[in-house]
Design a protein around this motif. Sequence first.
Motif, short mmCIF file in Angstrom:
data_model
loop_
_atom_site.label_atom_id
_atom_site.label_comp_id
_atom_site.label_asym_id
_atom_site.label_seq_id
_atom_site.Cartn_x
_atom_site.Cartn_y
_atom_site.Cartn_z
N ALA A 17 0.83 -1.21 0.00
CA ALA A 17 0.00 0.00 0.00
C ALA A 17 0.86 1.25 0.00
CB ALA A 17 -0.93 -0.01 1.22
N ALA A 18 1.94 1.25 0.79
CA ALA A 18 2.84 2.41 0.86
C ALA A 18 3.41 2.73 -0.51
CB ALA A 18 3.96 2.13 1.86
N CYS A 19 3.82 1.69 -1.25
CA CYS A 19 4.38 1.91 -2.59
C CYS A 19 3.36 2.54 -3.52
CB CYS A 19 4.90 0.59 -3.16
SG CYS A 19 6.35 -0.06 -2.31
N TYR A 20 2.15 1.99 -3.54
CA TYR A 20 1.11 2.54 -4.43
C TYR A 20 0.73 3.97 -4.05
CZ TYR A 20 0.31 -2.10 -6.48
OH TYR A 20 0.46 -3.30 -7.14
N LEU A 231 12.05 -0.47 -2.87
CA LEU A 231 11.10 0.17 -3.78
C LEU A 231 10.38 1.31 -3.08
CD1 LEU A 231 9.52 0.31 -6.45
CD2 LEU A 231 8.01 -1.49 -5.55
N ALA A 232 9.88 1.06 -1.87
CA ALA A 232 9.13 2.09 -1.13
C ALA A 232 10.00 3.33 -0.90
CB ALA A 232 8.65 1.52 0.20
N GLN A 233 11.23 3.11 -0.47
CA GLN A 233 12.11 4.24 -0.19
C GLN A 233 12.46 5.01 -1.47
OE1 GLN A 233 15.13 2.23 2.15
NE2 GLN A 233 14.19 2.88 4.06
N SER A 234 12.58 4.28 -2.58
CA SER A 234 12.85 4.96 -3.85
C SER A 234 11.68 5.84 -4.28
CB SER A 234 13.17 3.94 -4.96
OG SER A 234 11.98 3.29 -5.40
N LEU A 235 10.49 5.53 -3.77
CA LEU A 235 9.28 6.31 -4.07
C LEU A 235 9.04 7.42 -3.04
CD1 LEU A 235 7.05 3.25 -5.01
CD2 LEU A 235 7.76 5.05 -6.61
N ILE A 473 -1.98 -8.07 -2.70
CA ILE A 473 -3.18 -7.60 -3.39
C ILE A 473 -3.98 -6.67 -2.48
CG2 ILE A 473 -5.38 -8.34 -4.41
CD1 ILE A 473 -3.80 -10.96 -5.24
N SER A 474 -4.07 -7.02 -1.20
CA SER A 474 -4.80 -6.19 -0.23
C SER A 474 -4.23 -4.76 -0.19
CB SER A 474 -4.74 -6.82 1.16
OG SER A 474 -5.56 -6.13 2.07
N GLY A 475 -2.91 -4.66 -0.25
CA GLY A 475 -2.28 -3.35 -0.25
C GLY A 475 -2.66 -2.53 -1.47
N LYS A 476 -2.75 -3.21 -2.61
CA LYS A 476 -3.16 -2.51 -3.84
C LYS A 476 -4.62 -2.07 -3.76
CE LYS A 476 -3.29 -2.82 -8.86
NZ LYS A 476 -2.79 -3.51 -10.06
#
Length: 488
Positions: A17-20, A231-235, A473-476
């Motif tokens: 979820a954080a990434c999206y 990935l999250a930190q890069s975003l 999927i739940s995060g998305k």
Amino acid sequence: MNKSVSIIGSGFSALAAACYLAKDGNKVTIFEKNQTIGGRARQLKKNGFTFDIGPTWYWMPDVFERFFADFNKLPSDYYQLERLNPAYSVYFGQDDYITIEDTLEKICVAFESEETGSSKKLRKFIANAQHNYNVAIKDLVYRPGISPFELMTPVTIKKINQFFSTIKKDVRKEFKNDRLCKILEFPVLFLGAKPDNTPSFYSFMNYADFGIGTFHPKKGMYEVILAMETLAQSLGVTIKTQNPIDRIVVDKGEAIGIISNGETFISDIILSGADYHHTERLLDQKYRQYSERYWEKKIFAPSSLLFYVGFDKKIKNVNHHTLFFDVDFDTHAKDIYDNPKWPEEPLFYASFPSITDNSTAPEGKEAGIFLIPLAPGLNDTNELREKYFNKIISRFENLTSQDVKQHILFKESFCVNDFVKDYNSYKGNAYGMANTLMQTAFLRPKLKSKKVKNLYFTGQLTVPGPGVPPSLISGKLVAELIKKHHNN
């Protein structure tokens, strides 16, 4: 969107979820209570050994690929995958086991040697399971569980009977060999319920098993968490560890922030990837959607007693994943779901990642993970842990015809009390809420709070359900729901 989002927890669903949400332009901060991220998917390092504390099975690689593809990435940008052959083996008695290899053709040969004519039935069963997989994993599970109409498509209407029959009924109708039946019933245990309480439609787990296969990320499942962190930190996501949440701050029915370590953090949106029941306890009573009685009546996935063992020699007659079904499956299942108690003779599972991956143990030694599924909420003491370790290790020695007790360098354990302490897990459950017919899709706890504005949930107790791929999927799903409600 340009909102500030505070996320509670850092498991698979929270990180996804954080990434999206960060990709959508929000300022995202993750608050994790433990020293390291990952939620249940943490890691234990000791004396040169490395253990995944939580999930050890990598199934449904297409779900991971789909997640990373949403950010124009590949899993291989972060970690290397190896397809396991054999995928796993299942013991039924001393030196008596069935090996599940890495292709359906090889598995058909194994089935045919057990039950004449079973390979033809297996191909038909897996073809149906593949169709269900294409319907469920490529479509249905990516729906937010808001309305029953999400499940009603031209395809699912044709399959309506598969929601009212069960995996056990379907398997036993086709296959007469009890050993083969147990192997076909095994994958749905990942969904947290008994095969006789899991809708037939969930046979897509059999396709995940026999059709797609079992994989291992080099250095362990924690590499996936580290990939998602990178990935999250890069975003632009900020991650704060050792930040347990004391309270969710609500003003006039609207979530406006959280209190962690006595400090208030104001934000536009609060999203919890922590245990759903625990999260609602961070609210005043009037803001809780679900009563204690509601949670008491739900069917929860099992808890587990886990052991992480360092051996001073290589272990024989086992595979990377090995299941021990030498005792009565139904009796153990009743001790989990029907009359919760410590089982007299438990089934158990063992994983030896160092068979595949020499980074997980020093040369000539073996890393072993042992798991006994248990009813959540059981009394958990060191004496009971020791008693059950002795039970399973004695059986293990007998079944695999080798001496291992004298070769144990150390062992660490993890059980109900630890699930509660480390993850605020309801009754110490390990996998969330089971996917039974009455706990599927729109019948699960909601992604969006009905009582508090700007408060959302993600993870194994909400949509779509237990397991690592469903958590991604739940995060998305929750990120899409937040975007829909807050686009301006």
